[in-house]
Design a protein around this motif. Structure first.
Motif, PDB file in Angstrom:
ATOM      1  N   THR A   1     -32.009  -5.621 -49.091  1.00  0.00           N
ATOM      2  CA  THR A   1     -32.915  -4.817 -48.281  1.00  0.00           C
ATOM      3  C   THR A   1     -32.254  -4.516 -46.943  1.00  0.00           C
ATOM      4  O   THR A   1     -32.687  -4.962 -45.888  1.00  0.00           O
ATOM      5  CB  THR A   1     -34.246  -5.565 -48.072  1.00  0.00           C
ATOM      6  N   LEU A   2     -31.151  -3.761 -47.006  1.00  0.00           N
ATOM      7  CA  LEU A   2     -30.376  -3.455 -45.810  1.00  0.00           C
ATOM      8  C   LEU A   2     -30.973  -2.291 -45.036  1.00  0.00           C
ATOM      9  O   LEU A   2     -30.578  -2.024 -43.918  1.00  0.00           O
ATOM     10  CB  LEU A   2     -28.926  -3.131 -46.205  1.00  0.00           C
ATOM     11  N   GLY A   3     -31.909  -1.588 -45.656  1.00  0.00           N
ATOM     12  CA  GLY A   3     -32.581  -0.503 -44.965  1.00  0.00           C
ATOM     13  C   GLY A   3     -32.035   0.858 -45.339  1.00  0.00           C
ATOM     14  O   GLY A   3     -30.826   1.064 -45.406  1.00  0.00           O
ATOM     15  N   VAL A   4     -32.922   1.781 -45.636  1.00  0.00           N
ATOM     16  CA  VAL A   4     -32.569   3.169 -45.873  1.00  0.00           C
ATOM     17  C   VAL A   4     -33.668   4.003 -45.231  1.00  0.00           C
ATOM     18  O   VAL A   4     -34.848   3.650 -45.270  1.00  0.00           O
ATOM     19  CB  VAL A   4     -32.430   3.477 -47.390  1.00  0.00           C
ATOM     20  N   GLU A   5     -33.276   5.112 -44.593  1.00  0.00           N
ATOM     21  CA  GLU A   5     -34.256   5.913 -43.872  1.00  0.00           C
ATOM     22  C   GLU A   5     -34.081   7.379 -44.197  1.00  0.00           C
ATOM     23  O   GLU A   5     -33.035   7.808 -44.687  1.00  0.00           O
ATOM     24  CB  GLU A   5     -34.105   5.699 -42.362  1.00  0.00           C
ATOM     25  N   THR A   6     -35.140   8.148 -43.936  1.00  0.00           N
ATOM     26  CA  THR A   6     -35.099   9.589 -44.161  1.00  0.00           C
ATOM     27  C   THR A   6     -34.778  10.303 -42.860  1.00  0.00           C
ATOM     28  O   THR A   6     -35.228   9.914 -41.791  1.00  0.00           O
ATOM     29  CB  THR A   6     -36.458  10.096 -44.684  1.00  0.00           C
ATOM     30  N   ARG A   7     -33.970  11.364 -42.988  1.00  0.00           N
ATOM     31  CA  ARG A   7     -33.650  12.219 -41.844  1.00  0.00           C
ATOM     32  C   ARG A   7     -33.807  13.671 -42.290  1.00  0.00           C
ATOM     33  O   ARG A   7     -32.984  14.171 -43.072  1.00  0.00           O
ATOM     34  CB  ARG A   7     -32.217  11.977 -41.356  1.00  0.00           C
ATOM     35  N   ALA A   8     -34.845  14.318 -41.832  1.00  0.00           N
ATOM     36  CA  ALA A   8     -35.127  15.688 -42.255  1.00  0.00           C
ATOM     37  C   ALA A   8     -34.664  16.677 -41.201  1.00  0.00           C
ATOM     38  O   ALA A   8     -34.979  16.543 -40.020  1.00  0.00           O
ATOM     39  CB  ALA A   8     -36.615  15.855 -42.517  1.00  0.00           C
ATOM     40  N   ALA A   9     -33.874  17.649 -41.649  1.00  0.00           N
ATOM     41  CA  ALA A   9     -33.460  18.751 -40.778  1.00  0.00           C
ATOM     42  C   ALA A   9     -34.036  20.033 -41.377  1.00  0.00           C
ATOM     43  O   ALA A   9     -34.675  20.019 -42.424  1.00  0.00           O
ATOM     44  CB  ALA A   9     -31.945  18.822 -40.684  1.00  0.00           C
TER      45      ALA A   9
ATOM     46  N   PHE B   1     -20.863  -6.383 -43.469  1.00  0.00           N
ATOM     47  CA  PHE B   1     -19.739  -7.310 -43.432  1.00  0.00           C
ATOM     48  C   PHE B   1     -20.152  -8.693 -42.922  1.00  0.00           C
ATOM     49  O   PHE B   1     -21.045  -8.838 -42.095  1.00  0.00           O
ATOM     50  CB  PHE B   1     -18.624  -6.765 -42.531  1.00  0.00           C
ATOM     51  N   ASP B   2     -19.435  -9.695 -43.442  1.00  0.00           N
ATOM     52  CA  ASP B   2     -19.525 -11.077 -42.941  1.00  0.00           C
ATOM     53  C   ASP B   2     -20.937 -11.652 -42.975  1.00  0.00           C
ATOM     54  O   ASP B   2     -21.293 -12.488 -42.136  1.00  0.00           O
ATOM     55  CB  ASP B   2     -18.951 -11.162 -41.517  1.00  0.00           C
TER      56      ASP B   2
ATOM     57  N   PRO C   1     -14.551  -7.138 -43.441  1.00  0.00           N
ATOM     58  CA  PRO C   1     -14.310  -5.796 -42.902  1.00  0.00           C
ATOM     59  C   PRO C   1     -13.044  -5.200 -43.510  1.00  0.00           C
ATOM     60  O   PRO C   1     -12.040  -5.890 -43.690  1.00  0.00           O
ATOM     61  CB  PRO C   1     -14.133  -6.060 -41.397  1.00  0.00           C
ATOM     62  N   GLY C   2     -13.102  -3.931 -43.841  1.00  0.00           N
ATOM     63  CA  GLY C   2     -11.961  -3.261 -44.452  1.00  0.00           C
ATOM     64  C   GLY C   2     -11.989  -3.252 -45.958  1.00  0.00           C
ATOM     65  O   GLY C   2     -11.139  -2.610 -46.593  1.00  0.00           O
TER      66      GLY C   2
ATOM     67  N   SER D   1     -18.361  -0.922 -37.790  1.00  0.00           N
ATOM     68  CA  SER D   1     -18.302  -2.343 -37.470  1.00  0.00           C
ATOM     69  C   SER D   1     -19.349  -3.159 -38.234  1.00  0.00           C
ATOM     70  O   SER D   1     -19.208  -4.363 -38.389  1.00  0.00           O
ATOM     71  CB  SER D   1     -18.490  -2.558 -35.965  1.00  0.00           C
ATOM     72  N   ARG D   2     -20.392  -2.494 -38.713  1.00  0.00           N
ATOM     73  CA  ARG D   2     -21.445  -3.207 -39.442  1.00  0.00           C
ATOM     74  C   ARG D   2     -21.159  -3.310 -40.932  1.00  0.00           C
ATOM     75  O   ARG D   2     -21.376  -4.355 -41.541  1.00  0.00           O
ATOM     76  CB  ARG D   2     -22.796  -2.526 -39.239  1.00  0.00           C
TER      77      ARG D   2
END
Length: 207
Positions: free
Chosen positions: A10-18, A31-32, A47-48, A84-85
């Motif tokens: 459950t890392l999160g997903v969001e909507t972005r409407a244009a 990471f980590d 990372p990487g 970085s995340r």
């Protein structure tokens, strides 16, 4: 045929409407962060790990279903990047049944996680603690998915990798351990390996 492992949460997903398009954005991996894989081992992504993979032809799916494609890097409707995340994902949602349903479910909060399907190209194991720790350094990425539930499938592949690591690192039968500080750790590792192999056999016998 390459066998694909799946991981997510459950890392999160969001909507972005244009004005011209609808985009889902989130992270398929971070990471980590320690994840308990079915009680067998702790897994972390270094990372990487995706640096080379994100340049390939990757699909965006719904619930890891290859028949429900909602984006693709080759067409530009799926964009992947490492920051970085972790592994950042943007998908331009199509005007299809799957796309429209997914958009509604994410807006309502019914779907709030992302996941990814991959094959490990380089990993390392650490068995000095109570539970083995697997650090994934390099993957081949096949797909990212919007998911209702975190996916921790195909743990048999990871267990096989762990056993291969043990086989490669256990001392030769005739090798005498001369370092007193190393002896307790090595013996503990071998004991856990024998117990885990015995448990594997018991699990298989009940299936």
């Amino acid at each position: 045929m390459t066998k694909i492992e799946k991981r997510g949460g459950t890392l999160g997903v969001e909507t972005r409407a244009a004005e011209e398009k609808r985009t889902l954005a989130g992270y398929a991996a971070v990471f980590d962060v320690s994840a308990d894989i079915g009680g067998w081992w702790i897994e972390r992504i270094a990372p990487g790990a995706f640096a080379e993979a994100i340049g390939g032809d990757v699909r965006a799916l719904v619930d890891h279903d290859a028949g429900r494609v909602i984006g693709r890097t080759k067409s530009g409707t799926l964009r992947l990047s490492e920051d970085s995340r972790g592994l950042a994902v943007e998908v331009d949602v199509p005007d299809t049944t799957d796309g429209n349903d997914l958009w509604t479910l994410v807006e309502r909060g019914d779907i709030s996680g992302m996941s990814f399907g991959f094959a490990v190209k380089h990993d390392e194991w650490d068995e000095t603690g109570e539970m083995p720790i697997r650090t994934i350094h390099k993957v081949e990425l096949y797909e990212v998915s919007a998911v209702a539930w975190p996916a921790y499938d195909d743990t048999e592949l990871g267990k096989r990798s762990l056993q291969e690591w043990r086989d490669a690192h256990q001392p030769e039968p005739d090798t005498e351990i001369t370092d007193p500080a190393a002896a307790p750790v090595t013996k503990a590792m071998l004991t856990r390996a024998r117990l885990k192999m015995d448990l594997d056999l018991k699990v298989r016998s009940t299936r």
